[in-house]
Design a protein around this motif. Structure first.
Motif, PDB file in Angstrom:
ATOM      1  N   ASP A 102       0.829  -1.298  -0.223  1.00  0.00           N
ATOM      2  CA  ASP A 102       0.057  -0.029  -0.146  1.00  0.00           C
ATOM      3  C   ASP A 102       0.863   1.320  -0.044  1.00  0.00           C
ATOM      4  O   ASP A 102       0.361   2.450  -0.346  1.00  0.00           O
ATOM      5  CB  ASP A 102      -0.948  -0.065   1.050  1.00  0.00           C
ATOM      6  CG  ASP A 102      -0.238   0.122   2.383  1.00  0.00           C
ATOM      7  OD1 ASP A 102       0.670  -0.627   2.533  1.00  0.00           O
ATOM      8  OD2 ASP A 102      -0.939   0.736   3.469  1.00  0.00           O
ATOM      9  N   LEU A 103       2.172   0.986   0.429  1.00  0.00           N
ATOM     10  CA  LEU A 103       3.044   2.258   0.395  1.00  0.00           C
ATOM     11  C   LEU A 103       3.687   2.648  -1.183  1.00  0.00           C
ATOM     12  O   LEU A 103       4.099   3.617  -1.597  1.00  0.00           O
ATOM     13  CB  LEU A 103       4.275   1.955   1.223  1.00  0.00           C
ATOM     14  CG  LEU A 103       3.884   2.320   2.754  1.00  0.00           C
ATOM     15  CD1 LEU A 103       5.204   2.141   3.348  1.00  0.00           C
ATOM     16  CD2 LEU A 103       3.047   3.820   3.038  1.00  0.00           C
ATOM     17  N   ILE A 104       3.433   1.476  -2.167  1.00  0.00           N
ATOM     18  CA  ILE A 104       4.138   1.484  -3.582  1.00  0.00           C
ATOM     19  C   ILE A 104       3.569   2.901  -4.256  1.00  0.00           C
ATOM     20  O   ILE A 104       4.509   3.683  -4.769  1.00  0.00           O
ATOM     21  CB  ILE A 104       3.956   0.306  -4.059  1.00  0.00           C
ATOM     22  CG1 ILE A 104       4.812  -0.714  -3.391  1.00  0.00           C
ATOM     23  CG2 ILE A 104       4.478   0.396  -5.650  1.00  0.00           C
ATOM     24  CD1 ILE A 104       4.819  -2.160  -3.988  1.00  0.00           C
ATOM     25  N   PRO A 105       2.309   3.142  -4.078  1.00  0.00           N
ATOM     26  CA  PRO A 105       2.023   4.369  -4.820  1.00  0.00           C
ATOM     27  C   PRO A 105       2.694   5.582  -4.551  1.00  0.00           C
ATOM     28  O   PRO A 105       2.829   6.449  -4.963  1.00  0.00           O
ATOM     29  CB  PRO A 105       0.587   4.375  -4.668  1.00  0.00           C
ATOM     30  CG  PRO A 105      -0.111   2.949  -4.481  1.00  0.00           C
ATOM     31  CD  PRO A 105       1.078   2.571  -3.575  1.00  0.00           C
ATOM     32  N   LYS A 106       2.674   5.844  -3.094  1.00  0.00           N
ATOM     33  CA  LYS A 106       3.631   6.990  -2.450  1.00  0.00           C
ATOM     34  C   LYS A 106       4.738   6.989  -3.071  1.00  0.00           C
ATOM     35  O   LYS A 106       5.398   8.078  -3.521  1.00  0.00           O
ATOM     36  CB  LYS A 106       3.607   7.060  -1.004  1.00  0.00           C
ATOM     37  CG  LYS A 106       2.091   7.320  -0.340  1.00  0.00           C
ATOM     38  CD  LYS A 106       2.280   7.204   0.966  1.00  0.00           C
ATOM     39  CE  LYS A 106       1.115   8.169   1.724  1.00  0.00           C
ATOM     40  NZ  LYS A 106       1.388   8.176   3.131  1.00  0.00           N
ATOM     41  N   ILE A 107       5.529   5.922  -3.002  1.00  0.00           N
ATOM     42  CA  ILE A 107       7.081   5.903  -3.424  1.00  0.00           C
ATOM     43  C   ILE A 107       7.170   6.125  -4.891  1.00  0.00           C
ATOM     44  O   ILE A 107       7.957   6.907  -5.350  1.00  0.00           O
ATOM     45  CB  ILE A 107       7.488   4.559  -3.078  1.00  0.00           C
ATOM     46  CG1 ILE A 107       7.668   4.304  -1.640  1.00  0.00           C
ATOM     47  CG2 ILE A 107       8.892   4.239  -3.650  1.00  0.00           C
ATOM     48  CD1 ILE A 107       7.977   2.738  -1.153  1.00  0.00           C
ATOM     49  N   SER A 108       6.293   5.411  -5.695  1.00  0.00           N
ATOM     50  CA  SER A 108       5.948   5.841  -7.172  1.00  0.00           C
ATOM     51  C   SER A 108       5.951   7.280  -7.458  1.00  0.00           C
ATOM     52  O   SER A 108       6.583   7.814  -8.364  1.00  0.00           O
ATOM     53  CB  SER A 108       4.844   5.070  -7.589  1.00  0.00           C
ATOM     54  OG  SER A 108       4.897   5.264  -9.150  1.00  0.00           O
ATOM     55  N   ASP A 109       5.127   8.180  -6.617  1.00  0.00           N
ATOM     56  CA  ASP A 109       4.860   9.625  -6.890  1.00  0.00           C
ATOM     57  C   ASP A 109       6.098  10.252  -6.610  1.00  0.00           C
ATOM     58  O   ASP A 109       6.772  11.180  -7.388  1.00  0.00           O
ATOM     59  CB  ASP A 109       4.026  10.185  -5.853  1.00  0.00           C
ATOM     60  CG  ASP A 109       2.380   9.576  -6.416  1.00  0.00           C
ATOM     61  OD1 ASP A 109       2.328   9.071  -7.475  1.00  0.00           O
ATOM     62  OD2 ASP A 109       1.622   9.766  -5.442  1.00  0.00           O
ATOM     63  N   ALA A 110       6.886   9.808  -5.504  1.00  0.00           N
ATOM     64  CA  ALA A 110       7.914  10.522  -5.149  1.00  0.00           C
ATOM     65  C   ALA A 110       9.351  10.260  -6.361  1.00  0.00           C
ATOM     66  O   ALA A 110       9.820  11.110  -6.568  1.00  0.00           O
ATOM     67  CB  ALA A 110       8.727   9.869  -3.819  1.00  0.00           C
ATOM     68  N   LEU A 111       9.356   9.129  -6.811  1.00  0.00           N
ATOM     69  CA  LEU A 111      10.176   8.665  -7.972  1.00  0.00           C
ATOM     70  C   LEU A 111       9.819   9.534  -9.216  1.00  0.00           C
ATOM     71  O   LEU A 111      10.683  10.001  -9.971  1.00  0.00           O
ATOM     72  CB  LEU A 111      10.192   7.151  -8.233  1.00  0.00           C
ATOM     73  CG  LEU A 111      10.602   6.058  -7.287  1.00  0.00           C
ATOM     74  CD1 LEU A 111      10.242   4.990  -7.526  1.00  0.00           C
ATOM     75  CD2 LEU A 111      12.191   6.287  -6.886  1.00  0.00           C
ATOM     76  N   ALA A 112       8.789   9.541  -9.631  1.00  0.00           N
ATOM     77  CA  ALA A 112       8.108  10.458 -10.647  1.00  0.00           C
ATOM     78  C   ALA A 112       8.449  11.897 -10.468  1.00  0.00           C
ATOM     79  O   ALA A 112       8.985  12.374 -11.496  1.00  0.00           O
ATOM     80  CB  ALA A 112       6.623  10.336 -10.749  1.00  0.00           C
ATOM     81  N   LYS A 113       8.267  12.474  -9.429  1.00  0.00           N
ATOM     82  CA  LYS A 113       8.973  13.861  -9.087  1.00  0.00           C
ATOM     83  C   LYS A 113      10.367  14.090  -9.341  1.00  0.00           C
ATOM     84  O   LYS A 113      10.826  14.842  -9.937  1.00  0.00           O
ATOM     85  CB  LYS A 113       8.761  14.417  -7.799  1.00  0.00           C
ATOM     86  CG  LYS A 113       7.075  14.519  -7.640  1.00  0.00           C
ATOM     87  CD  LYS A 113       6.746  15.252  -6.205  1.00  0.00           C
ATOM     88  CE  LYS A 113       7.177  16.277  -5.793  1.00  0.00           C
ATOM     89  NZ  LYS A 113       6.765  16.546  -4.375  1.00  0.00           N
ATOM     90  N   THR A 114      11.139  13.083  -8.906  1.00  0.00           N
ATOM     91  CA  THR A 114      12.538  13.187  -9.184  1.00  0.00           C
ATOM     92  C   THR A 114      12.886  13.057 -10.752  1.00  0.00           C
ATOM     93  O   THR A 114      13.763  13.522 -11.054  1.00  0.00           O
ATOM     94  CB  THR A 114      13.352  12.063  -8.392  1.00  0.00           C
ATOM     95  OG1 THR A 114      13.165  12.325  -6.704  1.00  0.00           O
ATOM     96  CG2 THR A 114      14.744  11.935  -8.599  1.00  0.00           C
ATOM     97  N   ALA A 115      12.250  11.830 -11.247  1.00  0.00           N
ATOM     98  CA  ALA A 115      12.731  11.653 -12.833  1.00  0.00           C
ATOM     99  C   ALA A 115      12.201  12.698 -13.504  1.00  0.00           C
ATOM    100  O   ALA A 115      12.820  13.176 -14.585  1.00  0.00           O
ATOM    101  CB  ALA A 115      11.828  10.312 -13.066  1.00  0.00           C
ATOM    102  N   ALA A 116      11.312  13.450 -13.454  1.00  0.00           N
ATOM    103  CA  ALA A 116      10.910  14.580 -13.945  1.00  0.00           C
ATOM    104  C   ALA A 116      12.031  15.860 -13.971  1.00  0.00           C
ATOM    105  O   ALA A 116      12.071  16.359 -14.754  1.00  0.00           O
ATOM    106  CB  ALA A 116       9.537  15.194 -13.580  1.00  0.00           C
ATOM    107  N   LYS A 117      12.432  15.858 -12.721  1.00  0.00           N
ATOM    108  CA  LYS A 117      13.499  16.800 -12.627  1.00  0.00           C
ATOM    109  C   LYS A 117      15.014  16.551 -13.241  1.00  0.00           C
ATOM    110  O   LYS A 117      15.573  17.365 -13.738  1.00  0.00           O
ATOM    111  CB  LYS A 117      13.682  17.099 -11.085  1.00  0.00           C
ATOM    112  CG  LYS A 117      14.551  18.204 -10.647  1.00  0.00           C
ATOM    113  CD  LYS A 117      14.589  18.394  -9.213  1.00  0.00           C
ATOM    114  CE  LYS A 117      15.158  19.762  -8.825  1.00  0.00           C
ATOM    115  NZ  LYS A 117      15.257  19.801  -7.286  1.00  0.00           N
TER     116      LYS A 117
END
Length: 127
Positions: free
Chosen positions: A54-69
């Motif tokens: 259930d934490l994977i979506p939160k982790i995925s959101d954090a990764l997406a923000k970093t990848a976009a930067k």
């Protein structure tokens, strides 16, 4: 249910093909080594451990923000090394040449974004 996770960057295909050539050259020396598929080559940024699904979506959101930067990272391949372990498989690795120290910046951003999601990784960077 939990999932063992780590954060990694997949190098471009040409870099992974360079790794495949190196592995094939070592294989010809007939060392008794079990090799992973060189096309699975990656740069580990952080080991997250055993995470509830259930934490994977939160982790995925954090990764997406970093990848976009950091949409593109220029790195090179350095020397060959290994982590020896008597009890488990040893690990062979290639050093990463990161002249601009961009991987450190990626890690700092990832650390920040995961912290905002109440998920904490080690503040020590050692890809």
């Amino acid at each position: 249910m939990r999932k063992r996770l780590f954060v990694a960057i997949t190098p471009p295909k040409d870099k992974r093909e360079d790794v495949a050539k190196l592995i094939n050259a070592i294989k010809r020396q007939n060392h008794e080594v079990r090799w992973e598929n060189p096309l699975n080559t990656h740069i580990t940024l952080a080991f997250l451990g055993s995470i509830p699904r259930d934490l994977i979506p939160k982790i995925s959101d954090a990764l997406a923000k970093t990848a976009a930067k950091f949409p593109k990272i220029e790195i090179g391949i350095g020397g060959l090394g290994y982590f020896y372990n008597k009890r488990e498989d040893s690990i062979v690795f290639l050093d990463v040449i990161d002249k601009e120290k961009i991987l450190r910046e990626v890690y700092k951003d990832l650390f920040h974004n995961l912290s905002e999601q109440d998920f904490f990784i080690s503040s020590k960077f050692a890809p």
